[in-house]
Design a protein around this motif. Structure first.
Motif: not given
Lengths: 120, 120
Positions: A83-84, A94, A19, A21, A101-105, A31, A26-28, B74-76
């Motif tokens: 791992l982080l 992305c 992962i 970050q 990459c986690f732009y869809t909720a 992965m 702190g934004e993820v 929840l994010r995708v």
């Protein structure tokens, strides 16, 4: 205790999920996967280096795009099978040119786009 | 666009890696796995529910320990093969009784323990 990448627990393909970050916000960000050599190389160079499953090759993040990840800290989880990496990310992480990459909720049963591609 | 858990990309075992992040502090707490039913159940109940690979059973986080994860968002990810759950975590997320599973850092070639088990 000195650290040996070989002591991590890899899956059947020799890979460990990693992962990334943002060390500041702190934004993820994303992965991806590393193998033992990628872990060693990341620690040695300070440039976060994954193993590309599609290309079956080392993937020094940002080497072609310029969107590099400078390693700030590497963390191992309790089971040693994840791992982080805390990173300083240049530009988008992305491949869609978004920061994360986690732009869809998923909200109320629907997909919602949270961010747009960055413009240079 | 309405969301269907079946449209996510699962691995050969039918699982998708899921990162849990503290919705308030931004701390990455743990990584575990979901299958399509666990994703659906998490969204339905608001209680984060994984698939335990060791027990081959649903794992409603905190059901026995009380260290629950309330789903906030929840994010995708872009490839639809990884999830990020933003959670409100009660107590420690880690089975070692630490807040986060990522309590070991690798610094100057050595492993450093960053946090201690929580006391109730």
């Amino acid at each position: 205790m000195s650290f040996d990448p070989e002591t991590l627990r890899y899956d059947a393909a020799g890979l460990i999920p990693t992962i990334a970050q943002d060390a500041d916000s702190g934004e993820v960000l994303m992965m991806a996967w590393m193998n033992a050599d990628a872990v060693a190389q990341t620690l040695e160079t300070g440039k976060v280096t994954y193993w590309s499953r599609s290309r079956q090759a080392f993937w020094i993040k940002g080497e072609t795009s310029g969107h590099t990840q400078e390693l700030i800290d590497l963390r191992v989880d309790c089971d040693r099978d994840c791992l982080l990496v805390m990173v300083r990310q240049v530009g988008p992480a992305c491949h869609t040119n978004r920061r994360s990459c986690f732009y869809t909720a998923v909200r109320d049963g629907a997909e919602v786009e949270l961010s747009q591609p960055m413009t240079d």
